[in-house]
Design a protein around this motif. Structure first.
Motif, mmCIF file in Angstrom:
data_model
loop_
_atom_site.group_PDB
_atom_site.id
_atom_site.type_symbol
_atom_site.label_atom_id
_atom_site.label_comp_id
_atom_site.label_asym_id
_atom_site.label_seq_id
_atom_site.Cartn_x
_atom_site.Cartn_y
_atom_site.Cartn_z
ATOM 1 N N ASN A 189 0.846 -1.260 -0.055
ATOM 2 C CA ASN A 189 -0.084 -0.088 -0.013
ATOM 3 C C ASN A 189 0.774 1.447 0.005
ATOM 4 O OD1 ASN A 189 -2.567 -1.599 -0.054
ATOM 5 N ND2 ASN A 189 -2.754 -1.393 2.175
ATOM 6 N N CYS A 190 1.774 1.259 0.842
ATOM 7 C CA CYS A 190 2.940 2.275 0.776
ATOM 8 C C CYS A 190 3.335 2.711 -0.519
ATOM 9 C CB CYS A 190 3.922 2.221 1.690
ATOM 10 S SG CYS A 190 3.354 2.275 3.471
ATOM 11 N N ILE A 191 3.929 1.568 -1.148
ATOM 12 C CA ILE A 191 4.349 1.913 -2.618
ATOM 13 C C ILE A 191 3.657 2.257 -3.623
ATOM 14 C CG2 ILE A 191 5.708 0.229 -4.423
ATOM 15 C CD1 ILE A 191 7.221 -1.058 -2.285
ATOM 16 N N ALA A 192 2.357 1.734 -3.513
ATOM 17 C CA ALA A 192 1.373 2.179 -4.665
ATOM 18 C C ALA A 192 0.962 3.503 -4.346
ATOM 19 C CB ALA A 192 -0.089 1.327 -4.292
ATOM 20 N N ALA A 193 1.032 4.100 -2.936
ATOM 21 C CA ALA A 193 0.486 5.463 -2.892
ATOM 22 C C ALA A 193 1.863 6.411 -3.311
ATOM 23 C CB ALA A 193 0.441 5.728 -1.359
ATOM 24 N N GLU A 194 3.160 6.112 -2.995
ATOM 25 C CA GLU A 194 4.200 6.897 -3.247
ATOM 26 C C GLU A 194 4.731 6.679 -4.556
ATOM 27 O OE1 GLU A 194 8.786 7.578 -1.547
ATOM 28 O OE2 GLU A 194 7.497 6.056 -0.697
ATOM 29 N N PHE A 195 4.427 5.651 -5.281
ATOM 30 C CA PHE A 195 4.941 5.425 -6.626
ATOM 31 C C PHE A 195 3.643 5.171 -7.627
ATOM 32 C CE2 PHE A 195 8.503 4.444 -4.294
ATOM 33 C CZ PHE A 195 9.304 5.637 -4.636
ATOM 34 N N PRO A 196 2.555 5.867 -7.880
ATOM 35 C CA PRO A 196 1.543 5.547 -8.761
ATOM 36 C C PRO A 196 1.482 4.745 -10.012
ATOM 37 C CG PRO A 196 1.631 7.758 -8.265
ATOM 38 C CD PRO A 196 2.652 7.181 -7.453
ATOM 39 N N ALA A 197 2.854 4.985 -10.514
ATOM 40 C CA ALA A 197 3.278 4.495 -11.831
ATOM 41 C C ALA A 197 3.628 3.038 -11.892
ATOM 42 C CB ALA A 197 4.198 5.283 -12.597
ATOM 43 N N VAL A 198 3.773 2.440 -10.514
ATOM 44 C CA VAL A 198 4.399 1.066 -10.530
ATOM 45 C C VAL A 198 3.100 0.323 -10.695
ATOM 46 C CG1 VAL A 198 5.583 -0.402 -8.846
ATOM 47 C CG2 VAL A 198 6.423 1.940 -9.161
ATOM 48 N N LYS A 199 3.212 -0.841 -11.106
ATOM 49 C CA LYS A 199 2.369 -1.687 -11.301
ATOM 50 C C LYS A 199 2.401 -2.503 -10.211
ATOM 51 C CE LYS A 199 0.184 -5.352 -14.288
ATOM 52 N NZ LYS A 199 -1.141 -5.317 -13.444
ATOM 53 N N ILE A 200 1.247 -2.820 -9.312
ATOM 54 C CA ILE A 200 1.538 -3.663 -8.181
ATOM 55 C C ILE A 200 0.730 -5.027 -8.560
ATOM 56 C CG2 ILE A 200 0.833 -4.135 -5.673
ATOM 57 C CD1 ILE A 200 2.745 -1.687 -6.191
#
Length: 80
Positions: free
Chosen positions: A43-54
């Motif tokens: 969730n933190c990575i998704a919020a900080e880096f919206p261009a990253v596909k999770i």
């Protein structure tokens, strides 16, 4: 390219991945095995880096497609 990062809790796996995501100059994916039921790092990575596909658990089959797409996938292997 697939980069697997493994280690004990608190050793800096997510911190290192976040540093790599900040300087990435190509398509990037992130997959954290075993992060359910509370995927805090995801969730933190998704919020900080919206261009990253999770990638979520159950979407592992997409890894082969992503490798062919000239992207980088970071797989975080927690301590299990």
């Amino acid at each position: 390219m697939i980069i697997a990062v493994a280690g004990l809790p608190g050793v800096g796996k997510t911190t290192w991945i976040r540093q790599q995501l900040a300087i990435a100059n190509r398509s990037v994916q992130y997959f954290s095995l075993g992060s359910d039921p509370v995927p805090i790092d995801t969730n933190c990575i998704a919020a900080e880096f919206p261009a990253v596909k999770i990638l979520q658990e159950g979407e592992e089959f997409q890894l082969s497609d992503l490798v062919a797409a000239e992207s980088t996938t970071y797989i975080e292997l927690g301590f299990h």
